[in-house]
Design a protein around this motif. Structure first.
Motif, mmCIF file in Angstrom:
data_model
loop_
_atom_site.group_PDB
_atom_site.id
_atom_site.type_symbol
_atom_site.label_atom_id
_atom_site.label_comp_id
_atom_site.label_asym_id
_atom_site.label_seq_id
_atom_site.Cartn_x
_atom_site.Cartn_y
_atom_site.Cartn_z
ATOM 1 N N UNK A 166 -9.548 -1.966 -1.507
ATOM 2 C CA UNK A 166 -8.181 -1.667 -1.071
ATOM 3 C C UNK A 166 -7.206 -1.377 -2.316
ATOM 4 N N UNK A 167 -7.541 -1.933 -3.202
ATOM 5 C CA UNK A 167 -6.639 -1.916 -4.612
ATOM 6 C C UNK A 167 -6.488 -0.327 -4.839
ATOM 7 N N UNK A 168 -7.440 0.466 -4.395
ATOM 8 C CA UNK A 168 -7.277 1.799 -4.916
ATOM 9 C C UNK A 168 -6.099 2.503 -4.286
ATOM 10 N N UNK A 169 -5.382 2.109 -3.188
ATOM 11 C CA UNK A 169 -4.234 2.505 -2.837
ATOM 12 C C UNK A 169 -2.922 1.408 -2.859
ATOM 13 N N UNK A 170 -3.138 0.496 -3.752
ATOM 14 C CA UNK A 170 -2.024 -0.291 -3.833
ATOM 15 C C UNK A 170 -0.762 0.249 -4.867
ATOM 16 N N UNK A 171 0.360 -0.276 -4.607
ATOM 17 C CA UNK A 171 1.619 0.104 -5.322
ATOM 18 C C UNK A 171 2.204 -0.551 -6.243
ATOM 19 N N UNK A 172 1.388 -1.791 -6.499
ATOM 20 C CA UNK A 172 1.976 -2.836 -7.420
ATOM 21 C C UNK A 172 0.629 -3.233 -8.324
ATOM 22 N N UNK B 207 0.708 -1.307 -0.002
ATOM 23 C CA UNK B 207 -0.111 -0.106 -0.068
ATOM 24 C C UNK B 207 0.793 1.365 0.205
ATOM 25 N N UNK B 208 0.086 2.407 -0.524
ATOM 26 C CA UNK B 208 1.018 3.484 -0.569
ATOM 27 C C UNK B 208 1.317 4.290 0.830
ATOM 28 N N UNK B 209 1.616 5.470 0.783
ATOM 29 C CA UNK B 209 1.777 6.345 2.068
ATOM 30 C C UNK B 209 0.475 6.490 2.722
ATOM 31 N N UNK B 210 -0.603 6.926 2.003
ATOM 32 C CA UNK B 210 -1.683 7.203 2.565
ATOM 33 C C UNK B 210 -2.366 6.278 3.156
ATOM 34 N N UNK B 211 -2.475 4.995 2.566
ATOM 35 C CA UNK B 211 -3.003 4.031 3.282
ATOM 36 C C UNK B 211 -2.271 3.357 4.371
ATOM 37 N N UNK C 5 -13.248 4.782 3.413
ATOM 38 C CA UNK C 5 -13.928 3.940 2.434
ATOM 39 C C UNK C 5 -13.218 3.084 1.453
ATOM 40 N N UNK C 6 -11.862 3.517 1.219
ATOM 41 C CA UNK C 6 -10.963 2.755 0.275
ATOM 42 C C UNK C 6 -10.751 1.235 0.933
ATOM 43 N N UNK D 40 -0.970 -11.276 -2.982
ATOM 44 C CA UNK D 40 -0.124 -11.051 -1.749
ATOM 45 C C UNK D 40 -0.540 -10.752 -0.470
ATOM 46 N N UNK D 41 -1.651 -10.035 -0.104
ATOM 47 C CA UNK D 41 -2.433 -9.883 0.891
ATOM 48 C C UNK D 41 -3.084 -11.162 1.189
#
Length: 244
Positions: free
Chosen positions: A197-203, A138-142, A192-193, A211-212
């Motif tokens: 959860x894919x809204x904040x993925x890095x890959x 996940x990105x920094x925001x997540x 809400x994300x 992976x999760x």
């Protein structure tokens, strides 16, 4: 009389392989060869080699050395870029030193991602492993949101969940799932994300999901996975009902 490759490398404080590499990339002019076929380096080659080494010690990448050595506007621009890169590296190293100091002082552990240091005492080894995995997904925001969720988690529910044995009976699982769902419903509303959860993925999405899913399945026992599934269903239904 000139110097051999080994001699000029020794004089410049470098290695034969490094000298050969500079020849391959075009940074160092190839010297003339003697009648016996050996290279014969002159003072100018030594000076060029020392200049290259000096720039490398200053952090100038090999592919930028030509620009820096040009001595024109290109050199100034290249040096500005390199200075910015060095500043960023120094900042990263200073942050790394601060984190190492925190670990050495016993305030946190080495198996937590940056920003989670103050949660070390609250998280189990399983939780810490999952946070490390999340930090790659996940990105920094997540990750900031996940940290906030952990900070607000009811301590009693977390303790009971962590202690849940793999053969926990039906009633124990059901009761814990109901309690777990309360906090989860709150998180689903606040963030809400989580419902996507894919809204904040890095890959790539598929890699993130696999992976999760694989990590959660490997880190929690069957009873805990059952509680998570039940709690997720209850929390999702609760949130959807409140939005109708």
């Amino acid at each position: 009389m000139g110097w051999s490759t080994r001699e000029v490398a020794d004089l410049a404080g470098t290695t034969v392989n490094t000298v050969r590499h500079y020849h391959r990339v075009g940074l160092l002019e190839m010297p003339e060869r003697l009648s016996n076929g050996y290279k014969s380096y002159e003072v100018r080659h030594l000076v060029d080699l020392l200049r290259i080494r000096r720039l490398r010690e200053l952090g100038v990448p090999v592919h930028q050395i030509d620009r820096v050595a040009a001595g024109d506007d290109r050199a100034a621009a290249a040096l500005e870029d390199i200075d910015a890169e060095l500043a960023a590296t120094i900042e990263r190293l200073q942050e790394a030193r601060a984190q190492i100091r925190t670990i050495a002082d016993g305030a946190t552990t080495a198996d937590l991602p940056p920003g989670f240091e103050n949660l070390g005492s609250r998280l189990t080894a399983t939780d810490r492993s999952l946070m490390l995995i999340y930090s790659q997904v996940y990105d920094d925001e997540a990750m900031r949101d996940i940290r906030a969720m952990l900070e607000s988690d009811p301590e009693d529910v977390r303790v009971d969940f962590d202690a849940l044995p793999p053969d926990a009976d039906e009633e124990t699982r059901r009761a814990l799932a109901v309690r777990y769902a309360v906090g989860l419903a709150h998180d689903l509303k606040a963030y809400p994300w989580l419902r996507d959860p894919l809204a904040h993925h890095k890959r790539r999405p598929q890699i993130t999901w696999e992976m999760v899913a694989e990590s959660v399945a490997a880190l929690y026992n069957p009873a805990q996975l059952d509680v998570i599934a039940r709690a997720t269903a209850v929390a999702t239904a609760t949130v959807e009902a409140s939005e109708e």
